[in-house]
Scaffold this motif. Structure first.
Motif, PDB file in Angstrom:
ATOM      1  N   TYR A 130      -4.407   9.834  -0.095  1.00 18.41           N
ATOM      2  CA  TYR A 130      -4.199   8.386  -0.044  1.00 18.41           C
ATOM      3  C   TYR A 130      -3.324   8.010   1.138  1.00 18.41           C
ATOM      4  CZ  TYR A 130      -2.588   3.712  -1.206  1.00 18.41           C
ATOM      5  OH  TYR A 130      -2.284   2.371  -1.151  1.00 18.41           O
ATOM      6  N   GLU A 131      -2.220   8.749   1.330  1.00 11.90           N
ATOM      7  CA  GLU A 131      -1.298   8.421   2.422  1.00 11.90           C
ATOM      8  C   GLU A 131      -1.951   8.596   3.784  1.00 11.90           C
ATOM      9  OE1 GLU A 131       3.292   9.335   3.879  1.00 11.90           O
ATOM     10  OE2 GLU A 131       2.349  10.606   2.354  1.00 11.90           O
ATOM     11  N   LEU A 186       4.816   5.857  -5.309  1.00  8.27           N
ATOM     12  CA  LEU A 186       4.673   5.995  -6.755  1.00  8.27           C
ATOM     13  C   LEU A 186       4.091   7.352  -7.114  1.00  8.27           C
ATOM     14  CD1 LEU A 186       4.796   4.688  -9.586  1.00  8.27           C
ATOM     15  CD2 LEU A 186       2.460   3.851  -9.183  1.00  8.27           C
ATOM     16  N   VAL A 187       3.019   7.741  -6.421  1.00  7.57           N
ATOM     17  CA  VAL A 187       2.347   9.009  -6.732  1.00  7.57           C
ATOM     18  C   VAL A 187       3.204  10.202  -6.303  1.00  7.57           C
ATOM     19  CG1 VAL A 187       0.312  10.433  -6.290  1.00  7.57           C
ATOM     20  CG2 VAL A 187       0.060   7.962  -6.553  1.00  7.57           C
ATOM     21  N   TYR A 207       3.800   1.433  -1.364  1.00  3.53           N
ATOM     22  CA  TYR A 207       4.397   1.566  -2.689  1.00  3.53           C
ATOM     23  C   TYR A 207       3.568   2.510  -3.559  1.00  3.53           C
ATOM     24  CZ  TYR A 207       7.529  -2.410  -1.750  1.00  3.53           C
ATOM     25  OH  TYR A 207       8.485  -3.238  -1.234  1.00  3.53           O
ATOM     26  N   VAL A 208       2.243   2.467  -3.383  1.00  3.29           N
ATOM     27  CA  VAL A 208       1.369   3.357  -4.155  1.00  3.29           C
ATOM     28  C   VAL A 208       1.634   4.809  -3.767  1.00  3.29           C
ATOM     29  CG1 VAL A 208      -1.020   3.994  -4.661  1.00  3.29           C
ATOM     30  CG2 VAL A 208      -0.404   1.579  -4.370  1.00  3.29           C
ATOM     31  N   THR A 209       1.780   5.047  -2.461  1.00  7.07           N
ATOM     32  CA  THR A 209       2.098   6.393  -1.984  1.00  7.07           C
ATOM     33  C   THR A 209       3.392   6.893  -2.613  1.00  7.07           C
ATOM     34  OG1 THR A 209       1.008   6.064   0.152  1.00  7.07           O
ATOM     35  CG2 THR A 209       2.686   7.782   0.045  1.00  7.07           C
ATOM     36  N   GLU A 225      -3.885   5.587   4.365  1.00  5.57           N
ATOM     37  CA  GLU A 225      -2.944   4.485   4.535  1.00  5.57           C
ATOM     38  C   GLU A 225      -2.343   4.477   5.934  1.00  5.57           C
ATOM     39  OE1 GLU A 225       1.554   3.302   3.249  1.00  5.57           O
ATOM     40  OE2 GLU A 225       0.635   5.115   2.456  1.00  5.57           O
ATOM     41  N   GLY A 268      -1.708  12.149  -3.531  1.00  3.47           N
ATOM     42  CA  GLY A 268      -0.868  11.308  -2.685  1.00  3.47           C
ATOM     43  C   GLY A 268      -1.107  11.544  -1.205  1.00  3.47           C
ATOM     44  N   PHE A 270       0.837  -1.199   0.000  1.00  2.00           N
ATOM     45  CA  PHE A 270       0.000   0.000   0.000  1.00  2.00           C
ATOM     46  C   PHE A 270       0.876   1.255   0.000  1.00  2.00           C
ATOM     47  CE2 PHE A 270      -2.877  -3.203   1.710  1.00  2.00           C
ATOM     48  CZ  PHE A 270      -4.040  -2.944   0.989  1.00  2.00           C
TER      49      PHE A 270
END
Length: 213
Positions: free
Chosen positions: A203-204, A144-145, A140-142, A207, A200, A138
């Protein structure tokens, strides 16, 4: 005739910048990812280094530039945390550490960006302790963005160096005029950075409060 859709011109300008210098953008992406993977390998070979850096980050949430984020985590509200993450990443992570210093020395953006990618790789490249893979995916998505936001900030700053080397690429004979044109382009690119960092941050925040805890 007055343009009643000025934002369309702005979007068009940004798309043109990406299309014109897509090779540089791709190179910066490859550099950032490559340095991140080097950091991950270091963490894999030296877990003690990863543990040390994670401890440093934990302390940073209590004092220093990340303290407002740590306070927002303690409050436990997504909106508060998202705003704090966004402000920290934009003001400190982008403007203070990348954009402003690069006005005087454009390559600085690449140096600082590489350092950040390396530390991200060391800290979050591989599982460690309670930071298991099912949680890391999860994050990794943070990365990435938010990482792409920093890549674009670096890209914009490096185009300033390109303007000094090849002013004709910016339609100018003068290096100063080309450099100023590159700065104007960079401001436009920062709008993309703002959008990515905002996404980001939201989302973070979810997360951190609902997955990593």
């Amino acid at each position: 005739m007055v343009n009643i859709y000025p934002h369309m011109d702005l979007i068009g300008d940004i798309v043109t910048i990406f299309r014109k210098d897509w090779k540089l953008l791709a190179a910066v992406n490859a550099f950032y990812l490559g340095v991140f993977l080097i950091g991950a390998v270091i963490a894999l070979l030296r877990p003690d280094v990863q543990g040390y850096w994670l401890d440093v980050l934990a302390q940073g949430l209590k004092a220093g530039p990340l303290a407002p984020v740590g306070s927002a985590i303690a409050v436990g509200r997504v909106v508060n945390l998202a705003v704090s993450i966004f402000a920290t990443n934009l003001i400190t992570g982008t403007f203070v550490f990348i954009t402003v210093p690069s006005l005087l020395f454009p390559p600085w953006a690449l140096l600082l960006g590489g350092w950040r990618a390396l530390l991200w790789g060391v800290a979050f490249g591989v599982p460690y302790g309670h930071l298991t893979m099912d949680k890391l995916v999860f994050h990794y998505v943070t990365m990435l963005v938010e990482g792409e936001a920093y890549v674009i900030a670096i890209f914009g700053s490096l185009r300033q160096a390109l303007a000094l080397i090849r002013p004709g690429r910016f339609g100018e004979a003068s290096r100063l005029r080309a450099y100023l044109a590159a700065i104007v382009d960079n401001v436009k690119l920062l709008l993309v950075v703002v959008v990515l960092l905002a996404v980001g941050a939201v989302y973070e925040a979810f997360e951190v409060l609902y997955i990593l805890r």
